[in-house]
Scaffold this motif. Structure first.
Motif, PDB file in Angstrom:
ATOM      1  N   ASP A 245       0.861  -1.179   0.000  1.00  0.00           N
ATOM      2  CA  ASP A 245       0.000   0.000   0.000  1.00  0.00           C
ATOM      3  C   ASP A 245       0.900   1.233   0.000  1.00  0.00           C
ATOM      4  O   ASP A 245       2.127   1.116  -0.019  1.00  0.00           O
TER       5      ASP A 245
ATOM      6  N   LEU B 233       0.739  -2.545   6.488  1.00  0.00           N
ATOM      7  CA  LEU B 233       0.557  -1.411   7.406  1.00  0.00           C
ATOM      8  C   LEU B 233       1.881  -0.921   7.989  1.00  0.00           C
ATOM      9  O   LEU B 233       2.007  -0.649   9.190  1.00  0.00           O
ATOM     10  N   ASP B 234       2.899  -0.841   7.118  1.00  0.00           N
ATOM     11  CA  ASP B 234       4.203  -0.266   7.462  1.00  0.00           C
ATOM     12  C   ASP B 234       5.007  -1.135   8.424  1.00  0.00           C
ATOM     13  O   ASP B 234       5.464  -0.681   9.483  1.00  0.00           O
TER      14      ASP B 234
ATOM     15  N   LYS C  19       1.761   4.858   2.002  1.00  0.00           N
ATOM     16  CA  LYS C  19       1.547   5.668   3.197  1.00  0.00           C
ATOM     17  C   LYS C  19       1.932   7.114   2.911  1.00  0.00           C
ATOM     18  O   LYS C  19       2.702   7.415   1.998  1.00  0.00           O
ATOM     19  N   ASN C  20       1.399   8.018   3.703  1.00  0.00           N
ATOM     20  CA  ASN C  20       1.657   9.466   3.597  1.00  0.00           C
ATOM     21  C   ASN C  20       1.107  10.039   2.289  1.00  0.00           C
ATOM     22  O   ASN C  20       0.472   9.339   1.499  1.00  0.00           O
ATOM     23  N   ARG C  21       1.405  11.312   2.048  1.00  0.00           N
ATOM     24  CA  ARG C  21       0.912  11.993   0.846  1.00  0.00           C
ATOM     25  C   ARG C  21       2.019  12.851   0.254  1.00  0.00           C
ATOM     26  O   ARG C  21       2.986  13.217   0.935  1.00  0.00           O
TER      27      ARG C  21
ATOM     28  N   VAL D 127       4.577   0.712   1.327  1.00  0.00           N
ATOM     29  CA  VAL D 127       4.765  -0.011   2.589  1.00  0.00           C
ATOM     30  C   VAL D 127       4.107  -1.385   2.519  1.00  0.00           C
ATOM     31  O   VAL D 127       3.142  -1.599   1.782  1.00  0.00           O
TER      32      VAL D 127
ATOM     33  N   SER E 242       5.224  10.354   0.330  1.00  0.00           N
ATOM     34  CA  SER E 242       4.603   9.066   0.026  1.00  0.00           C
ATOM     35  C   SER E 242       5.653   7.963  -0.117  1.00  0.00           C
ATOM     36  O   SER E 242       6.715   8.172  -0.709  1.00  0.00           O
ATOM     37  N   GLN E 243       5.322   6.797   0.413  1.00  0.00           N
ATOM     38  CA  GLN E 243       6.202   5.637   0.303  1.00  0.00           C
ATOM     39  C   GLN E 243       5.376   4.360   0.199  1.00  0.00           C
ATOM     40  O   GLN E 243       4.284   4.265   0.759  1.00  0.00           O
TER      41      GLN E 243
END
Length: 238
Positions: free
Chosen positions: A170, A184-185, A172-174, A181, A178-179
């Motif tokens: 998925d 859920l990281d 994460k971040n914006r 992951v 953004s990365q």
């Protein structure tokens, strides 16, 4: 029932396609090349990279060909001075955003971003580089994730969810933070959902996802499952 057949013009050529198809699909079916990075036949289209933008007569803005459905009588331009400059700037921005040092990359010579740079004659980047020091996740027993080389095309996310059904990846971040992951990281090596199939590695257009044991210029993409994806997509269009 089959979708109706529509007629349109692309770069002055009259072509036709199913009403369910996009501008990009019809263009490629007729041998008209439109550059892409996030698009991969057989996966859902997201319009993330914006390299496939085209001009449509009567509209002042550019449109992403991969998610724009064809319409009867539409006139599309895929190659113009405006589009060339726009696409060239996008590729340069991708190079400036992270640390794409080709000389020490496992995908050097087998990289779609590198190919795009050659296509647009980019031998230097006009924008200041951000050069973030991002982590390399080598926790998986077979694969490596190098965030420094990721272009956020989300091919890995889509192939994992749509084809493998694992939904490991998925975003994460914006924005600039953004990365990609896993689970859920969590470290990739501890991701309970990962099946180790390697599909994500072999759809990656750069050296962001690679196999362990590969050194500079040795990572070649192997996509034996792509004919299956294309066949499935062809059935959907009928």
């Amino acid at each position: 029932m089959s979708a109706p057949i529509l007629t349109l013009t692309i770069d002055g050529r009259q072509v036709s396609g199913l009403a369910s198809e996009t501008v990009l699909q019809v263009a490629r079916e007729n041998g008209i090349d439109i550059p892409t990075l996030c698009f991969l036949e057989g996966l859902s289209a997201t319009g993330a990279c914006r390299l496939c933008m085209v001009e449509i007569e009567g509209s002042p803005k550019l449109h992403p060909a991969c998610v724009t459905p064809i319409q009867e009588g539409m006139a599309v331009t895929t190659d113009s001075k405006r589009l060339f400059g726009y696409r060239r700037a996008i590729v340069q921005l991708l190079f400036s955003e992270r640390n794409h040092v080709c000389a020490v990359c496992v995908a050097n010579g087998h990289c779609e971003l590198q190919e795009l740079a050659r296509t647009f004659g980019i031998d230097h980047v006009e924008f200041p580089g951000l050069h973030p020091a991002l982590e390399v996740d080598a926790s998986h027993s077979r694969f490596v994730l190098d965030h420094n080389r990721c272009v956020l095309c989300t091919r890995c996310v889509r192939v994992c969810g749509e084809i493998e059904g694992a939904h490991t990846w998925d975003v994460k971040n914006r924005g600039i933070r953004s990365q990609i992951v896993a689970d859920l990281d969590t470290p990739w090596g501890t991701a309970a959902t990962c099946t180790g199939c390697g599909k994500c590695v072999h759809v990656c257009p750069t050296g962001a996802l690679s196999e362990k044991g590969k050194s500079m210029a040795e990572m070649r993409q192997k996509r034996p499952f792509l004919p299956y994806l294309v066949a499935n997509r062809a059935e959907e269009r009928q």
